[in-house]
Design an enzyme around this catalytic site. Structure first.
Site, short mmCIF file in Angstrom:
data_model
loop_
_atom_site.label_atom_id
_atom_site.label_comp_id
_atom_site.label_asym_id
_atom_site.label_seq_id
_atom_site.Cartn_x
_atom_site.Cartn_y
_atom_site.Cartn_z
N LEU A 135 0.82 -1.21 0.00
CA LEU A 135 0.00 0.00 0.00
C LEU A 135 0.85 1.25 0.00
CD1 LEU A 135 -2.98 -0.88 2.32
CD2 LEU A 135 -2.52 -1.51 -0.04
N PHE A 194 2.25 3.72 7.76
CA PHE A 194 1.78 2.46 7.16
C PHE A 194 2.74 1.30 7.44
CE2 PHE A 194 -1.90 2.75 4.13
CZ PHE A 194 -2.35 3.98 4.56
N TYR A 214 -2.90 -9.36 15.25
CA TYR A 214 -2.79 -8.27 14.28
C TYR A 214 -3.83 -7.19 14.57
CZ TYR A 214 -2.87 -5.84 9.80
OH TYR A 214 -2.84 -4.87 8.82
#
Lengths: 278, 278, 278, 278, 278, 278
Positions: free
Chosen positions: D13, D70, D135
């Protein structure tokens, strides 16, 4: 606390508050439009003042910490008559309190600010306004004003939405009764709680049939002791059949919800001074 | 519809409404405190009247079906100045509408009735009032009054909480813009929807960044077409750094949320007549 | 999908569904109490069966994956007449579907399960039931039954609360219209969404004035395309004055909300077969 | 804007964000643990840094206005492996941002912070956390940390709860897809909105079947353009039968909701670099 | 009150109500399908009648003010067996009550109308139905019917969702117990409250572990006195280990939530007549 | 119950729990990082163990049914110091409990997980996290972890959000006080309730001024007996004037809400061991 001010001190509810408030402060200044109050309590002083006159409020609040604002017309009347004491009166008290640097306004609001809700709606203190009369509309105005003075000017306020502080004479009052002792506790908590911001709390006793929800005001510590259920058997036996679809028997405001705007409702409510009766 | 009445017809927003309203009815009576409006539209008649005077409102509404009430002071001013046009004006219009048997009041309310909410609160039309100014407080008063006239007297009302109906000149307006075309659609729906009861709807265009929630008013069919995002690149490029904790940059009311009570805010808002500009 | 079953295939709505459903499966078994349907679509077979008879439902659903249950009386009738087709019919379909091991029931529910809500309440799919007629009560029964079969027996269900799938002939329909194309999309999504559990979704087009909230059913992907606003100008011009306090003009159920229990309402609704008209 | 920092710039991403971010600022510092990124965009500079090392983050953020964070492990792994990059990494970025005086953190959060909700729950951005994996738990940690840095230290944050930013290869993705163009719009709005306070917004395209509710983040102006329905026919035709009671097919988290804690899930998700494919 | 009617008077709960109801009215007509009730209380009369027969209900309610409807099958049975007494029985009672002009129906509903909610959901009286059995589904049907008769025909109703009115023999009952004294108070309030509209209230004692929320029914004044915590030590000591994921131990409906539809559950519940035991 | 484990047994609160827990089980294993606890209770055994070490937790929980996890740093400290005992400690306890097959974790959480809410917000147990310190952030982490272990691995958890379990020395404590007797009841219920799933409950006494809402945890049966109002008169008389806009006096977290992140707060809180004083 150094100085407390009470407006509406000659009124029915105000008269019950003078003695306990006089004990909470070095000085209590009681005020009304009457000429005098007769015998005063230790630490109490009387100052005649008209809430509809800003200058008189500005004078009255000089040096005060908290004002307990109970002065108002306490019946439904035409809007023009309500304007001075109930609308302008509220503005005058808050504006003078701000200009004089008070910490807090304790205000006698009313169930009639939300009187059009169904009685079976267990309304909380954050229900949007639904006034039932011009009387109730003035309470909405003062509450909105009070919130704004808190958010813009850091003047605290506690709005006491009183249900029915009077002798229990009808079935509605089995739910709505506020005893005088509980009224005193309510006002005491509104004054002594260290920080309140802008708060609303219903003024109702610990009735089995109490129809409103005070949980959001829990931090104030108002825990009423009296219970109108003691009157239930007698009252229910005498009761006329209810009008199951009528506004008076199904809305929180009771007769105020049914009355024409601007027409007196108090006679119908059968409110009497009952200091020695209940 | 036989007769519509528009108050505030000489004002900035009112002037945009005259032509479309004249086409929705056999007769449009436009009213303001100005001497005249200049050229009139077919079917339009001008009647000078002061909203702060009940008798003049009673005369004005004779025979009308619906009144579109846009007359008001449109800036923050001291409470005493606001009282006549914005508080009493609202009472006069509703009371006269009731006495004259109108079906509905369409009212120019404002975001400033709830201007103290955080801009990141996606407030709906049922959020309790949190006015940011006396200007906003008057809108709260009129909305509560309008709800009461509906509940007690079956007079319908649609309150249009307009955000920013003006040229887009700052980042806040990227969310709050109401284009003139969308204003006209909004007023049209408020007039032509067959039954409305008491309703509130936000007046804002279909902006990407629109910060309020109109879903509860969905049945009115207001579906705006314009989008301030067309101005975003230019406006964001010119923008001063935001004050991330300041009231002006974080509350729905914008500069009104930060201004001192009673002090003018419009200059700061940079509102101009932009009929030909945007 | 190997086998789909459609009940009520001879009905007005069912007849629109036969062709698209026949294309979604290897075999479509259409069913009704009529003798035949005339011309069949490729892959379609007709099986006469009475939903009020469990054995016939048990036969009908043999080997099916999904049943699209549109069979019912579609008007208000006395409870005794409603009992067989609408109450027992629903039980029979769900019980047979469970016994036959189907994956899902897609059910034609109705706005009349919640028809007593105010039209200005933007009700969602999780609003508690408020039926307006025995017709609506049967929809409540089937929805509750369907939820139970999901929670106890892992039989999925999608309940389509259809508003008004018919020609737009009155102001209410400007909000409630469901076009035939959108009906088909709605049923298609209810069939093809991989997992649905028990879900409720309103069957209404993308009308400007749509009065209900489908957001909780968003995952189903129903995104209607048609908009009754195209009919608004004509309909509003012809409209009779609304009864602003009447049930018919203020509740979601429209005329059903006003009709006496057990009395026919469809004539009043002016529902016609309009395949070629709108 | 003078200086933007991007962490995770070498990731799937991150690599899509470098070009648009480089155009939004005078200087973009891209960072990752890779040795280099190959060709850089005009205004872009690469600085190798490990998010799990506070000192490296402190160096990296020198003089920056906003950091777009990110960098993270993007699969489920045992808690001990997650600790450094995803937990400590978040702390290091926020703490360094505060110490360096940045205005805002834009953070790649994830649907897995709330992945255990039923897919048919149309969850908003204020739903309490229900992580589906370690996560997801790290995302919960970072969001709570970010809210605290805003409330205690006036450091703004926008948390982007990305659903599935990858090629559409399964039925779940018909609802969860975030196209790369919409990702870029999302990050752009998170950077350019003048004031955000602490905000959460779901990263999902304008899919017919989008299962989450972004309305509370409306003021950010994120209005996605792409729609996975373009892939629906192909995907639904190929789909395996769903497990209607299984976690993977009924929860927002999809396969993450079903996987054993600490076990890799990405292979199962079939996430591929599809820059040229979709 | 002149005349009360009690159905199910020969049942376990009905038998506790005969004496207190006989004292609330000039005449109590007790009814059931038994031949007789043995000794009657002063003012009580017995009339044999089958609730599944409309004509018998129509006869029974002649001249009555209020009917207390406790007649029903009180176990899970197949739908076909439930249909007559529990579904048609409810319709017959409400329809006859309406035709006979009664003021109110007091109805023995049940927790099983919402039995599939998690026990840790503190459900209120406005939670949408989630029945756990055909038994619970019949309660849903009657509640929806009762709401409709109120909204369409002004026949009041109070639905008492009884949890477990029986000896405390298991850990679930520590939360769900309704003592007989509290049952009597509950029915008394449902009869004597002047206006009720359509109301739902949970029938549960003042147990420490009571798992449901009666606050919305506060105006009815039901304030239970008994508390199952007196049995806690003994019951917890004897308890079998719970099945922490099983329906029976985690849902409000208890064993009804786990039983197969149509299969008897009462034996498992170990409900005994315990008039002299607790 | 065969075996209970208590962590933090040498701490202030832990020391009050040893005796009651020893009576609830055949064996109580008390644990801490101290060398010993001095005199042990019948059935109690001491095992020194460090919660920050997974292996030691794995050893400790061998054969246990329930762990009562009170071990933690109990003051605000820098994140790096908090990481081991409060973050990793929580992970170690839950992971070991799962690996050892325990039924439930009872966890000492804290009001500081939601300490940034306004004190006048009557927050429930489902309010999203708003931590006030790293200390509170660790509680958020553990609660989210605990919910996940329940949803993914069927390990139950009860999180006790303790307000102020210490001598009442300031006005805030009039609302937040948890007496030692009530602490013991709270832990007892958390252990003996047959099924809890994942639950959160506030640890506060039955204070008049209690500012949080435990209603959603009602099924646990925690009904506190003590009331700090007994100290109100003395405390209010001595109180310093409140800072009505300050974080410390207006947020649930009190001084923690105002302290700089990472700085000790306990001295300011004036928490002392008061076993013999209150």
């Amino acid at each position: 606390m150094k100085k407390l001010v009470l407006t509406g001190a000659a009124g029915r509810l105000g008269s019950y508050l003078r003695e306990p408030l006089s004990r909470m402060s070095d000085e209590l200044v009681s005020s009304d439009i009457a000429e005098d109050l007769g015998q005063l309590y230790p630490g109490e002083r009387y100052q005649k003042a008209d809430i509809a006159q800003y200058d008189q409020m500005f004078d009255l609040l000089d040096g005060a910490d908290v004002v307990v604002h109970f002065g108002a017309l306490v019946d439904e009347v035409p809007f023009e008559e309500m304007l001075g004491p109930n609308f302008l009166g509220a503005y005058n008290v808050w504006e003078a309190a701000y200009q004089r640097g008070l910490k807090r306004v304790v205000y006698a609001s009313s169930i009639h600010a939300v009187g059009m809700y169904l009685r079976s709606d267990f309304i909380g203190t954050d229900a949007p306004h639904r006034p039932d009369t011009f009387y109730g509309l003035a309470k909405c105005f003062a509450e909105d004003l009070g919130r704004m003075y808190w958010e813009k000017r850091q003047l605290e306020a506690v709005c006491l939405r009183i249900l029915s502080c009077a002798r229990v004479t009808n079935t509605r009052a089995l739910g709505t009764w506020l005893s005088y002792d509980d009224l005193i506790q309510l006002v005491t908590r509104a004054v002594d709680t260290p920080t309140t911001g802008f708060s609303i709390v219903y003024g109702v006793s610990n009735n089995d049939r109490a129809p409103v929800d005070n949980s959001k005001a829990s931090f104030l510590g108002y825990r009423p002791k009296d219970n109108a259920e003691q009157f239930a058997e007698r009252i229910l036996k005498q009761a006329q059949p209810a009008d199951i679809k009528g506004l008076s028997d199904t809305r929180h405001g009771g007769p105020f919800a049914a009355v024409d705007l601007g027409e007196s409702c108090m006679i119908q409510m059968n409110i009497v001074d009952d200091k020695k009766e209940n």
